[in-house]
Motif scaffolding. Sequence first.
Motif: not given
Length: 247
Positions: A90-99, A188-192
């Motif tokens: 499994x991968x977690x990748x941001x928009x615009x990056x490659x996978x 994922x954005x870490x919740x404060x």
Amino acid sequence: MKLAGHFSAQCRREYRFKNNKPHPWSKDVSSFIVYPEAANQTIYSPRLEENDIGNYSCILRNETHAIKHEIELRLQDKLDNPMPTFRPKDLMVSVGESARFYCEAFVGNLYLPDATNEIVWSQMFDDHPHNVSDSMQVNVTREEGQIIGSYLSIPNIQAHHYGRYRCQIVSGNSAQKLNLSVLLSPVQVTAITDTQLSVLVYVMATLLLVLVVLFAWICRTVQQRTSSKKDNRCSAQFIANNEHENV
């Protein structure tokens, strides 16, 4: 039981184990040896035996990190279905990056002239496969075609690429298909937490108070300097007028 043929596994360092026993192994543990022509520490057996069955592991290590890869060796007279040798991660990748994903399976030899192996990547929507848009699939083979694998590359991740993917491997005319699944997710954005929020509010309030005090001090200083200049001008004019009257 003895089976003709050979089996090999690759390791780029000298740390090799079979059932947690370090290499080199005695004959009663395993018949595997280091392949003499391999620069990457491949272990090799020209003729598999029953005591070769077990779990083999390879450890790549440097001064700070260690990576362990494990593979299970099983013997059988006939391979009916593909057996996975590498499952995609499994991968977690941001928009615009490659996978890039990779899957692999042992399919053995094909003894029928019309039999073929097939490996296909699909993006799954409601358990239905669809073609992967804006991607490239490259299939590879090794061990004389007995192991087949496939890379799926997506150079520019967009929102519609997120989801589950399937690597499907079909060996010859076997009705049983091997399906390997993998998940592509956004970062994922870490919740404060409440504590972090309280600290942040306290810091911001302190900074605001400092700015207010600094602004008040600057205004007071400017006002004092302006008043001082006016008093000096008035004193100079009074002195000048007195001198003019005396003359």
